[in-house]
Write a protein that holds these residues in place. Structure first.
Motif, PDB file in Angstrom:
ATOM      1  N   GLU A  21       0.870  -1.301   0.241  1.00  0.00           N
ATOM      2  CA  GLU A  21      -0.016   0.126  -0.189  1.00  0.00           C
ATOM      3  C   GLU A  21       0.751   1.462   0.043  1.00  0.00           C
ATOM      4  N   GLY A 219      -4.589  -2.156  -4.262  1.00  0.00           N
ATOM      5  CA  GLY A 219      -4.452  -2.018  -3.014  1.00  0.00           C
ATOM      6  C   GLY A 219      -3.876  -0.584  -2.704  1.00  0.00           C
ATOM      7  N   SER A 220      -3.175  -0.086  -3.739  1.00  0.00           N
ATOM      8  CA  SER A 220      -2.656   1.173  -3.513  1.00  0.00           C
ATOM      9  C   SER A 220      -3.494   2.455  -3.440  1.00  0.00           C
TER      10      SER A 220
END
Length: 220
Positions: A21, A219-220
Motif C-alpha cells: 500500500e 490496494g494502493s
C-alpha cells in the motif's frame, strides 16, 4: 505539482511505490482546487455506472470490471422484493420506495471503501438527490453516465428479454432523469458505440492508461 502527480504524470512522486500500500500524506492547502471546482483525485475506489434502463449499465459495468479486475454488482439486486413486484406490474417507484434501495447501495460502497476493495455498481441514479446518497462527499466515488437518446434506448429496450421493467416505463425514466452536472464530475460517454469503445473512453477520461503499471488494482 500535486495535480500532475494525481493525474498520473511520470514524476518522482509517482515512481516511489510500495509493493503493498502506498499512502500520500497531503497538506490540505496543497489539494488541487479552484474557487469553483474541486476535482476528485487519482484512481477511484468505486464507480457508479448510471443511466436509464437499457442504456447498457450492466454490460458496460461488467466490461469495466473485467478490464480493471474490479468486482461488479448490479444495483437492481439491492431492490427489496416489493420494489421488483411494483416495477414488474408496470408501476413507477416513488421516492419512498427508492430511499431504502439507494441506502443499501451506499452502505455497500462504504463497506468496500473501508476495506480497500474497489467496486463497480450499475444503478440508474436518475436524480441528483439519489446520487447525493450514493456518492456523498467522497471524492473517490465517481459517476459514469451512459448518455443516449429516447429513440436509441427505446429500441434496445424493445429487444431485451427477461427484464422486469416494461418498455412503457422508459418515458417515465427520461422524465425523471437529471443528467449529472459538472459539479458532480461525471464521466459522460455516448452509448451509441461498441462496448469496448465505451470502456476505452471511460478509462481515458479517468486517466487510466492501459500501458500504466498501476492501472490494475493493487490496494494502493
Amino acid at each position: 505539482i500535486l495535480t500532475r502527480v494525481l493525474a498520473g504524470e511520470d514524476l518522482p512522486a509517482n515512481r516511489a511505490r510500495s509493493t503493498h500500500e502506498t499512502t500520500f500524506l497531503i497538506d490540505a492547502a496543497a489539494w488541487p482546487e479552484t474557487a469553483a471546482d474541486r476535482s476528485p483525485p487519482g484512481l477511484p475506489h468505486a464507480l457508479i455506472v448510471m443511466g436509464v434502463s437499457s442504456s447498457g449499465k450492466s454490460t458496460v459495468g461488467q466490461a469495466l470490471g473485467r478490464r480493471l479486475g474490479w468486482r461488479f454488482e448490479d444495483g437492481d439486486s439491492f431492490h427489496p422484493p416489493a420494489n421488483v413486484a411494483k416495477m414488474s406490474a408496470g408501476q413507477p417507484l416513488t421516492d419512498a420506495d427508492r430511499w431504502p434501495w439507494l441506502q443499501a447501495i451506499a452502505d455497500e460502497i462504504a463497506r468496500c471503501r473501508a476495506q480497500g476493495e474497489p467496486i463497480i455498481i450499475a444503478c440508474s441514479a436518475l436524480k441528483k438527490a439519489y446520487r447525493k446518497i450514493l456518492v456523498g462527499d467522497c471524492g473517490d466515488v465517481r459517476l459514469v453516465y451512459l448518455e443516449g437518446d429516447r429513440e436509441l434506448i427505446g429500441d434496445r429496450m424493445g429487444h431485451r428479454k427477461g427484464h422486469f421493467m416494461p418498455t412503457g416505463l422508459l418515458d417515465s425514466q427520461f422524465a425523471t432523469l437529471e443528467p449529472p452536472g459538472v459539479d458532480e464530475h461525471p464521466v459522460t460517454v455516448s452509448v451509441d458505440a461498441p462496448v469496448e469503445t465505451i470502456v476505452d473512453d471511460i478509462l481515458q477520461q479517468l486517466h487510466i492508461g492501459q500501458d500504466r503499471p498501476d492501472c490494475e488494482w493493487n490496494g494502493s
